[in-house]
Design a protein around this motif. Structure first.
Motif, PDB file in Angstrom:
ATOM      1  N   CYS A   1       0.837  -1.204   0.000  1.00 19.04           N
ATOM      2  CA  CYS A   1       0.000   0.000   0.000  1.00 19.04           C
ATOM      3  C   CYS A   1       0.866   1.246   0.000  1.00 19.04           C
ATOM      4  O   CYS A   1       1.973   1.248   0.531  1.00 19.04           O
TER       5      CYS A   1
ATOM      6  N   ASP B   1      -2.434   3.342   3.012  1.00 19.64           N
ATOM      7  CA  ASP B   1      -3.824   3.461   2.586  1.00 19.64           C
ATOM      8  C   ASP B   1      -4.246   2.222   1.795  1.00 19.64           C
ATOM      9  O   ASP B   1      -3.807   2.024   0.667  1.00 19.64           O
TER      10      ASP B   1
ATOM     11  N   ALA C   1      -6.861   1.656   0.265  1.00 19.47           N
ATOM     12  CA  ALA C   1      -7.542   2.008  -0.982  1.00 19.47           C
ATOM     13  C   ALA C   1      -6.548   2.298  -2.103  1.00 19.47           C
ATOM     14  O   ALA C   1      -6.924   2.356  -3.271  1.00 19.47           O
ATOM     15  N   ASP C   2      -5.297   2.493  -1.756  1.00 17.32           N
ATOM     16  CA  ASP C   2      -4.237   2.789  -2.731  1.00 17.32           C
ATOM     17  C   ASP C   2      -3.212   1.662  -2.649  1.00 17.32           C
ATOM     18  O   ASP C   2      -2.125   1.821  -2.108  1.00 17.32           O
TER      19      ASP C   2
ATOM     20  N   PRO D   1      -6.840  -3.893   4.610  1.00 18.29           N
ATOM     21  CA  PRO D   1      -6.095  -2.667   4.326  1.00 18.29           C
ATOM     22  C   PRO D   1      -4.785  -2.607   5.104  1.00 18.29           C
ATOM     23  O   PRO D   1      -4.689  -3.134   6.210  1.00 18.29           O
TER      24      PRO D   1
END
Length: 67
Positions: free
Chosen positions: A16, A20, A22-23, A64
């Motif tokens: 990541c 993050d 989400a990234d 995550p």
């Protein structure tokens, strides 16, 4: 991550950007000087081991990085 942590990465490892989830992306290739990351946004990047400070390894494949 550190240079030594980066050098120990294996193909298929989820990573990541800045913690993050989400990234995130997956290591697709490793070499003596860099790793190649296929990011979930479709981009592919070759990142030298010394430039991996902002990248962290996910503890689990679907969790995550900051969990």
């Amino acid at each position: 991550m550190t240079v030594d942590e980066s050098k120990a990465l294996k193909k298929g490892t989820r990573v990541c950007w800045q913690g993050d989830g989400a990234d995130s992306g997956i290591i697709t290739k490793t070499s003596w000087d860099a790793v190649t990351i296929a990011w979930n946004n479709g981009q592919v990047a070759r990142v030298h081991h010394g430039e991996m400070r902002e990248i962290s390894k996910s503890r689990q494949l679907r969790i995550p990085c900051n969990s």
